[in-house]
Design a protein around this motif. Structure first.
Motif, PDB file in Angstrom:
ATOM      1  N   SER B 162       0.835  -1.203   0.000  1.00  0.00           N
ATOM      2  CA  SER B 162       0.000   0.000   0.000  1.00  0.00           C
ATOM      3  C   SER B 162       0.869   1.252   0.000  1.00  0.00           C
ATOM      4  CB  SER B 162      -0.930   0.035   1.209  1.00  0.00           C
ATOM      5  OG  SER B 162      -1.639   1.271   1.192  1.00  0.00           O
ATOM      6  N   ALA B 163       1.014   1.840  -1.161  1.00  0.00           N
ATOM      7  CA  ALA B 163       1.797   3.067  -1.265  1.00  0.00           C
ATOM      8  C   ALA B 163       1.087   4.232  -0.582  1.00  0.00           C
ATOM      9  CB  ALA B 163       2.052   3.397  -2.730  1.00  0.00           C
ATOM     10  N   LEU B 164      -0.253   4.195  -0.578  1.00  0.00           N
ATOM     11  CA  LEU B 164      -1.015   5.277   0.038  1.00  0.00           C
ATOM     12  C   LEU B 164      -0.746   5.344   1.540  1.00  0.00           C
ATOM     13  CD1 LEU B 164      -3.247   7.466  -0.272  1.00  0.00           C
ATOM     14  CD2 LEU B 164      -4.904   5.672   0.249  1.00  0.00           C
ATOM     15  N   TYR B 165      -0.890   4.206   2.227  1.00  0.00           N
ATOM     16  CA  TYR B 165      -0.588   4.192   3.660  1.00  0.00           C
ATOM     17  C   TYR B 165       0.899   4.447   3.889  1.00  0.00           C
ATOM     18  CZ  TYR B 165      -5.263   2.329   4.168  1.00  0.00           C
ATOM     19  OH  TYR B 165      -6.619   2.160   4.125  1.00  0.00           O
TER      20      TYR B 165
END
Lengths: 195, 273
Positions: B162-165
């Motif tokens: 998860s690049a977003l987290y």
């Protein structure tokens, strides 16, 4: 008198059946949504959802219909499911909250509100796409609408290819925009057997 | 300009670091330097996803809590005396908040799975908050722990798909790093209070938990990340200069985080708990 009534009803039955909406269940093995998205401006990446289910109804006399499609978002496949020596495979990444957030939103749905006809053929479907808990209108143009018996089983069936375009950011899927394109081209190949 | 602001390094590191540094620099004399965490985090949210709370997804609930936690922290810094009881109450509150955050995910699982994952999420969040709050009276160690918690959760999330987290976690770490740098430059501790400790630990704890539930971080890696604030308690010579203390404590805090990275990297595809 009663014989006459029975005769009238019997005579009218075929017309009633013709006018009634016909209900179809989608064939999961020949119905799947697939999509295309720009990647860094260099190429178009394509993928599909392997599991979907739904129903549609058609009333060619009244020129009405409905469609209800549910797609299992975890079934996404872009041909990259093995991470190898990388930290992640693309399909694994697409399932996370960065994109489809499949743990929180295991399905996306498309529900048609209006079906447009040209003669007896469906030409477009207007409806709502629900993705990541957000519902937005989406019109799908329909090509190759065809109804008839299955060539082998002889079961009555209909099929078509539908396509539309939407912006993923409208549904809150903003990760990677603009490198990973915002515009999604969607195709849905549909085949359904009459219930 | 758009290309610059869309760059992940600007969104997750440079902007949050600058926002944190400016906020801490302006407000530390008023004993509100702890707001640096929310300033850095808010900068990242503005650049990455924007402030949209509908529908209220798990991620958006974390953002919401990240914005509310410093308000509670400020009130407690002004009106409450730090105590073990207060820390315990806040940790329990954080654990309960974590269940609220991930409720929509947990209810879709089989009961046994939901209970197991819910327990892991609540325990990891509560323990992270409790251990971090216990450092409130030691601002250098607190900032170092915040740096490691944020970077730890962020990098582990990236490795767990998860690049977003990952971006959000690194943003928290960058803001905490700004406060640590300020103390190194000033050569003295800058009290940042419950505001800092609660914001940093709650956000890092929840993003770590999100990486487990919504990506593929293994629960053992999440458990290791909780230990970062514990590592910040290691004994050091009392007369150590602040800059050296900051570096040494940060290095120690990164050890459990590095172990979590290793576990995440080596797990074939990870698994949820």
């Amino acid at each position: 008198m009663s014989k006459l009534a029975v005769a009238i009803v019997a005579a009218a039955l075929p017309f009633g059946a013709l006018a009634a909406p016909e209900s179809y269940t989608m064939d999961p093995y020949h119905t799947y949504p697939n999509f295309e998205v720009d990647h860094l401006g260099y190429s178009k990446m394509r993928g599909r959802f392997d599991k979907s289910a739904g129903k549609f109804t058609i009333d060619t006399a009244a020129k009405t219909g409905s469609l209800d499609l549910t797609v299992q978002t975890a079934s996404i496949s872009t041909g990259d499911n093995d991470k190898g020596t990388r930290p992640r495979a693309r399909d694994e990444h697409l399932r996370t909250a960065d994109f489809f957030n499949v743990a929180e939103f295991p399905t996306m749905t498309y529900k048609a509100t209006t079906v447009r006809f040209s003669g007896d053929n469906v030409t477009s479907v207007e409806g709502n796409l629900t993705l990541l808990g957000v519902t937005k209108p989406l019109t799908l143009s329909v090509e190759g609408w065809k109804c008839g018996p299955h060539p082998v089983s002889k079961r009555a069936m209909c099929g078509a290819n539908a396509q539309g375009t939407f912006k993923r950011s409208d549904f809150g899927m903003k990760f990677g925009v603009p490198g990973v394109g915002d515009e999604i081209k969607l195709w849905v190949e549909v085949e359904g057997f009459k219930d | 300009m758009d290309a610059l602001l869309n760059h992940p390094a600007i969104q997750a590191a440079a902007a949050p670091f600058l926002a944190g540094l400016i906020t801490a620099g302006l407000l530390y004399r008023a004993r509100m330097g702890g707001l640096a965490v929310v300033a850095g985090f808010a900068a990242a949210v503005a650049l990455i996803s924007g402030f949209n709370f509908s529908p209220l997804t798990a991620t958006r609930k974390i953002v919401l809590l990240g914005l509310l936690a410093p308000a509670m922290g400020l009130a407690l810094d002004w009106f409450a005396k730090p105590s073990r009881l207060l820390n315990t109450a806040l940790a329990l509150l954080a654990a309960a908040a974590s269940i609220w955050v991930f409720w929509s995910v947990l209810v879709q699982k089989e009961l046994a799975d939901a209970l197991r994952l819910g327990a892991i999420v609540a325990a990891s969040t509560g323990i992270t908050v409790a251990l971090t709050l216990s450092l409130t009276a030691r601002p250098v160690r607190l900032a170092a722990a915040g740096l490691c918690l944020g970077l730890g959760a962020g990098i582990a999330a990236v490795l767990a798909a998860s690049a977003l987290y990952g971006q959000y976690g690194i943003a928290v770490g960058a803001a905490c790093g700004a406060v640590l740098l300020l103390q190194m430059v000033l050569g003295r501790a800058v009290p940042t209070g419950i505001t800092f400790a609660l914001s940093a630990s709650l956000l890092a704890g929840l993003f770590g938990a999100a990486a487990m539930l919504l990506a593929s971080l293994h629960w053992t890696a999440l458990a290791l990340l909780c230990l970062a604030p514990l590592a910040a308690r290691l004994p050091l010579p009392k007369k150590m200069p602040v800059w050296l203390e900051a570096i040494v404590v940060a290095l120690f805090c990164m050890l459990p985080a590095m172990a979590a990275f290793y576990l995440t990297w080596t797990s074939a595809h990870g698994s949820q708990g």
